[in-house]
Design an enzyme around this catalytic site. Structure first.
Site, PDB file in Angstrom:
ATOM      1  N   LEU A 192      19.580 -12.842  73.967  1.00 37.88           N
ATOM      2  CA  LEU A 192      19.766 -11.511  73.393  1.00 37.88           C
ATOM      3  C   LEU A 192      19.988 -10.446  74.456  1.00 37.88           C
ATOM      4  CD1 LEU A 192      17.090 -11.599  70.554  1.00 37.88           C
ATOM      5  CD2 LEU A 192      19.517 -12.158  70.454  1.00 37.88           C
ATOM      6  N   LYS A 234      21.866 -30.993  59.273  1.00 41.87           N
ATOM      7  CA  LYS A 234      22.740 -29.944  58.745  1.00 41.87           C
ATOM      8  C   LYS A 234      24.197 -30.376  58.847  1.00 41.87           C
ATOM      9  CE  LYS A 234      24.230 -25.207  59.682  1.00 41.87           C
ATOM     10  NZ  LYS A 234      24.170 -24.079  60.614  1.00 41.87           N
ATOM     11  N   THR A 274      25.082 -19.161  65.499  1.00 43.37           N
ATOM     12  CA  THR A 274      25.628 -19.256  66.851  1.00 43.37           C
ATOM     13  C   THR A 274      24.633 -18.898  67.954  1.00 43.37           C
ATOM     14  OG1 THR A 274      26.485 -17.023  66.492  1.00 43.37           O
ATOM     15  CG2 THR A 274      28.015 -18.850  66.202  1.00 43.37           C
ATOM     16  N   VAL A 309      11.357 -17.892  63.496  1.00 43.57           N
ATOM     17  CA  VAL A 309      11.904 -18.156  62.169  1.00 43.57           C
ATOM     18  C   VAL A 309      12.531 -19.544  62.180  1.00 43.57           C
ATOM     19  CG1 VAL A 309      12.296 -15.746  61.664  1.00 43.57           C
ATOM     20  CG2 VAL A 309      14.116 -17.086  62.731  1.00 43.57           C
ATOM     21  N   ALA A 360      18.908 -22.313  62.286  1.00 44.30           N
ATOM     22  CA  ALA A 360      19.986 -23.260  62.010  1.00 44.30           C
ATOM     23  C   ALA A 360      20.880 -23.299  63.234  1.00 44.30           C
ATOM     24  CB  ALA A 360      20.767 -22.820  60.789  1.00 44.30           C
ATOM     25  N   VAL A 410       6.086  -7.819  83.046  1.00 42.75           N
ATOM     26  CA  VAL A 410       6.830  -7.173  84.127  1.00 42.75           C
ATOM     27  C   VAL A 410       6.651  -5.662  84.011  1.00 42.75           C
ATOM     28  CG1 VAL A 410       9.111  -6.727  85.080  1.00 42.75           C
ATOM     29  CG2 VAL A 410       8.521  -9.022  84.272  1.00 42.75           C
ATOM     30  N   PRO A 468      32.123 -26.788  56.680  1.00 41.40           N
ATOM     31  CA  PRO A 468      31.559 -28.060  57.137  1.00 41.40           C
ATOM     32  C   PRO A 468      31.706 -28.263  58.636  1.00 41.40           C
ATOM     33  CG  PRO A 468      33.785 -28.413  56.375  1.00 41.40           C
ATOM     34  CD  PRO A 468      33.539 -26.914  56.293  1.00 41.40           C
ATOM     35  N   GLY A 512      36.304 -21.715  73.087  1.00 40.24           N
ATOM     36  CA  GLY A 512      35.892 -21.047  71.860  1.00 40.24           C
ATOM     37  C   GLY A 512      35.375 -22.104  70.916  1.00 40.24           C
ATOM     38  N   ILE A 540      21.668 -19.961  69.220  1.00 40.32           N
ATOM     39  CA  ILE A 540      21.210 -20.959  70.184  1.00 40.32           C
ATOM     40  C   ILE A 540      22.396 -21.541  70.937  1.00 40.32           C
ATOM     41  CG2 ILE A 540      20.148 -23.255  70.409  1.00 40.32           C
ATOM     42  CD1 ILE A 540      18.053 -22.438  68.482  1.00 40.32           C
TER      43      ILE A 540
END
Lengths: 467, 487
Positions: B320, B65, B331, B34, B37, B174, B83, B422, B333
């Site tokens: 994942l 972006k 977030t 997909v 962003a 696998v 922003p 963070g 990537i």
């Protein structure tokens, strides 16, 4: 109507607080009144007649129009480029922790990791040889005003007088008489401070700078956390002895059977402070007030927490607390949200400083019962993680609000003799020759910079002649 | 992607890399390509790899972006941009937003909106883009930027990069994971190949073949706070000018993304199967698309949460397989690249596994996931919406205690907690708080004591500088054309 900010403790801690706040608070809304608590303490632990002032205070001094040269000249103080630790390592070698930077990274790889690669290849590397402050200290060279990070050794009484002057000029006032007692309401709010001349102050906010007695905070927020299990030294004894010759531009801290002795050189005299487990001297205890801010009373300095003066942490933490207090300045006597945020940050800072001190004991190689005990004690969790990861590969987990940086920790562990088992794998990507060249260039630059400095004694003589 | 193994050559690491790397991947298992962003940290990742930006933008069909527009979150009809940049600048050491609050006193209509004091917001709304300046005194330096690109093309780009540098790719599936004395000994593939390794990186996605399948890491489920568990994705043709921002629009039982790329627009609807059904969600998505539909919508299922441990013995989970957080703040990537960075920092260079390395990796990654989670939950709980069962649940659910404390401190007097690690800085929290109608009840008393006229003048000056600087920027399309990318 103006609100009264009462600072309890006409001492070093109190005048620093008064100066910082008087500069920031609008005079039409707030009065800053400093009340003598009737003792001669400094509010920061009363360890010695001289105090080490870390580089972090330079900005604060500058805001008050005090530059380092003036402070040293007016107080008869001196400069410290770092701390030399004698007898702490198992191999007897000296260890030097400087206030400035140690080495420089290469391709994003930390300096001590590059040193790790070189050591593994059989080249001995002493980190301190690549720190400008350390090399200058060893060479006995330094000039006030030279762009090298350094601390100051300032006699407490004249230093306090200078800050008192700055605070009064900034608009702080002195109460008409000494503190006698506080009237505290059932809801914990300090309502009245009665003074020896029969007058009273109605505080809107109280800053308790009265040292470990914490004359007000001990009543409004009595709970305290005892840290003597990790930092068992409980006696300090200070003496001033005449000294011959040129003073060295650094602090010396020698390990003893029951603790350590620091030597702070001044012009013509050394102040020696012994910090020990048991023995003679003034008693103290490593501890932290659980809630430094509760109701309308904020404990600062030793009233908020106390650590032995192995490093000048007391002033660093005081300054951070004052900056935080401005950010969280309350709108009224009950400020639970502000207090909670303040206490969370203050606890993180104090615990970080505590862990830095505990770490010295945990990795020192001194012989003796005290030192064996210190190495055997189980460390606070966050410190254990730091120790283990550094020992594994020279890296350090870092936590919110801690006052020492990653490099400080790495240099300290290394200086105390804790050698990582491995170094950063990325250091293998850089050719060994490139690392050697990087260190050689750096070392040459450091030596050239030190050569350009005058002998410290000569520079100090010139400074005094300016008076 | 099935699994990647990192096999260390003990003793003689080559000059160009840390280890010999073998990637096991099966073409039979599709990837999700997909529009993706990102957040600004990706630029530092690309820079570390030595990737040329213009080349990367051309080959991944990327756009620039400046932030994310959130529509209908606080209330239906609301719109704000989160922003990549600051709102104004501290004044006398006290936060700008406090001065702005002070300026709005009594005359809110005459004061520029806080959004007008953020250059990336003003530029994004005007459809303009140029990279920030280096001069810290200039308002032109007060922002950062990221990319929106085709994830499939970025994967291909990185595959070329990796293979050119000696990574071996093995096609295969696998079938069996062989346990060893310390974690995993080898992977057995369907065609009989056996792949040994010193370190195994589990990039097998939700199936988490190694970290969960073999090593039983355990999973912390966050469905209570983030109940969305599925999404429809569909590309459409571009319509209108290319905007330099992603859009996230709140819907009845989830939210919809719109990611503009050079050649098409990525769209998707993230939803909760507890509150709606897939058919209805599909219909909502198709009804609200702007351009011509270019492919059949595809549905993805997911589970929000993270592994209790992401590094066990000689196995490190990245992506994942380590955890999932819905892409509301782009977030995914970043969390992958952060984990790669941490792994490199903690890379076992002599093939001896030290438990301290895994402990640090697990501490740092857990903290990062937890803090992103709190930030995402804020978008859902800071709402006045009660028009659907989904929003009624989100508005009233109990919160993670770490988040409840943060919101209370902001609501009380605009305190924004700052932390060392963070990814979301105070400006991000401010954008969402104000954008979703959490207003501080009181302002900083030392700011309140200053003349209101001064605050108004300062806010007006910042807004004016933002407006003028944005007007001087090229349009997003012009900037793309300038670096040789079709727009």
């Amino acid at each position: 109507m103006t609100a009264t900010v009462a600072v309890l403790g006409a001492n070093l801690c109190g005048w620093i607080a008064a100066a910082a706040l008087a500069r920031r608070l609008p005079r039409e809304s707030y009065r800053v009144v400093v009340i003598d608590d009737g003792t001669s303490g400094d509010g920061l632990g009363d360890f010695a007649p001289v105090i080490a002032v870390p580089p972090a205070l330079a900005g604060f001094h500058a805001d008050l129009g005090l530059d380092a040269a003036t402070l040293v000249r007016m107080t008869g103080g001196g400069h410290a480029l770092g701390v030399a630790f004698g007898g702490w390592r198992a191999d007897g070698a000296a260890a030097f922790l400087s206030y400035g930077e140690t080495g420089a990274p290469l391709e994003g790889i930390a300096f001590h990791q590059l040193a790790g690669r070189l050591r593994a290849a059989g080249h001995p590397v002493r980190l301190a040889d690549h720190a400008l402050s350390a090399v200058a200290a060893q060479a006995g060279r330094f000039a006030p005003g030279a762009p090298i990070a350094h601390a100051l050794h300032l006699p407490v009484v004249p230093y306090e007088a200078l800050l008192r002057g700055a605070a009064l000029r900034a608009g702080a006032e002195r109460a008409s008489a000494d503190f006698v007692d506080a009237e505290i309401a059932a809801n914990g709010i300090v309502e009245r401070l009665t003074l020896a001349d029969g007058t009273a102050v109605q505080p809107w906010l109280v800053l308790d700078c009265s040292g470990t007695d914490a004359r007000i905070a001990s009543r409004t927020s009595p709970a305290s956390e005892d840290w003597s299990g990790w930092l068992p030294c409980d006696r300090t004894h200070a003496e001033t002895v005449p000294a011959q010759g040129a003073p060295p531009p650094y602090t010396q801290v020698d390990a003893q059977d029951t603790g350590w002795t620091a030597t702070w050189p001044l012009d013509g005299a050394d102040v020696r402070l012994t910090c020990s487990v048991g023995g003679t001297g003034k008693p103290f205890r490593a501890a932290r007030r659980v809630e430094a801010w509760r109701g309308n009373c904020v404990a600062l300095g030793a009233a908020a927490g106390l650590l032995e003066p192995l490093h000048p942490t007391g002033l660093t933490l005081l300054l951070r607390s004052l900056a935080q207090l401005i950010q969280l300045w309350p709108a009224g006597p009950q400020a639970p949200v502000e207090a909670a945020a303040f206490n969370r940050t203050a606890a993180g800072a104090l615990e970080g400083a505590r862990d830095f001190l505990i770490a010295h004991y945990a990795v020192a190689g001194c012989a003796g019962a005290l030192w064996d005990d210190r190495r055997a004690v189980s460390l606070p969790g966050p410190l254990a993680a730091k120790h283990d990861l550094f020992a594994a590969r020279g890296r350090l987990p870092m936590y919110d609000n801690e006052p020492f940086e990653e490099e400080d920790w790495a240099v300290m562990f290394d200086a105390m003799g804790l050698m990582p088992r491995r170094y950063d794998a990325r250091a293998d990507i850089v050719p060994l020759a490139a690392i050697e060249r990087h260190l050689a260039v750096q070392r040459a630059r450091v030596i050239a910079q030190v050569r350009a400095l005058p002998p410290y004694a000569q520079a100090m003589a010139a400074l005094r002649a300016r008076a | 992607m099935t699994a990647a193994t990192l096999g260390l050559t003990t003793g003689t690491p080559s000059a160009a890399r840390l280890a010999d790397i073998t990637l096991v991947e099966s073409e039979e298992i599709g990837t999700v390509g997909v529009g993706e962003a990102t957040v600004p940290h990706i630029r530092f990742f690309n820079q570390r790899l030595g990737i040329d930006e213009a080349d990367f933008v051309r080959r991944t069909k990327a756009t620039f972006k400046l932030g994310i527009e959130f529509c209908d979150w606080g209330r239906i009809g609301d719109s704000y941009i989160h922003p990549f940049g600051d709102f104004g600048h501290d004044i006398d050491g006290l936060p700008f937003h406090q001065h702005w609050l002070h300026a709005t006193r009594g005359r809110p209509d005459e004061t520029p909106a806080l959004a007008a004091c953020s250059l990336p917001i003003v530029a994004a709304r005007a459809g303009r883009f140029t990279p920030p300046l280096d001069d810290p005194r200039s308002v032109g330096s007060t922002y950062s930027y990221a990319y929106q690109f085709d994830a499939g093309l970025y994967a291909a780009y990185l595959r070329d990069y990796a293979e050119a540098r000696g990574v071996t790719r093995i096609e295969g599936r696998v079938e069996h994971v062989e346990r060893g004395p310390s974690g995993i000994a080898a992977l057995r593939l369907a065609d009989g190949q056996r792949i040994e390794g010193d370190l195994f990186v589990d990039c097998s996605g939700f199936r988490a073949l190694l970290i969960e399948g073999a090593l039983k890491a355990g999973h912390q489920d966050w469905a209570h706070w983030l109940p969305c568990d599925a999404a429809w994705a569909v590309p459409t043709a571009n319509t209108g000018p290319l905007v330099p921002y992603t859009r996230a629009t709140a819907r009845d039982a989830g939210w919809q993304w719109r990611i503009p790329l050079q050649h098409r627009t990525g769209n998707g609807l993230v939803f909760s199967t507890r509150f709606t059904d897939p058919e209805r969600a599909r219909a909502v998505l198709l009804d609200t698309l702007e351009g011509e539909v270019l492919a059949e919508p595809r549905m993805l299922r997911f589970r929000t949460g993270r592994r209790h441990r992401q590094w066990i013995d000689n196995c490190v989970a990245i992506g994942l397989s380590a955890g999932f957080l819905e892409p509301l703040e782009s977030t995914s990537i970043h969390l992958i690249q952060l984990a790669i960075g941490k792994l490199i920092e903690l890379f076992p260079n002599d093939a001896v596994l030290d438990p301290a390395d895994a402990a640090e990796f697990n501490r740092a990654m857990a903290l990062e996931y937890d803090r992103v989670r709190d930030f995402l939950v804020l978008h859902y709980c800071a709402t006045e919406r009660d028009d659907t069962p989904f929003w009624r649940h989100m508005r009233t659910m109990d919160l993670p205690p770490s988040l409840a404390v943060k919101i209370a401190a902001f609501r009380d007097r605009g305190i924004v907690e700052q932390y060392r690690e963070g990814m979301f800085l105070p400006a991000s929290w401010l954008a969402v708080y104000y954008g979703q109608r959490i207003m501080p009840e009181r302002i900083h008393p030392l700011v309140a004591a200053l003349p209101v006229a001064d605050a108004r003048a300062r806010v007006a000056a910042v807004a004016d500088a933002c407006r003028r600087t944005a007007e001087g920027m090229p349009t997003h399309a012009d900037y793309l054309a300038r670096i040789g990318a079709a727009a």
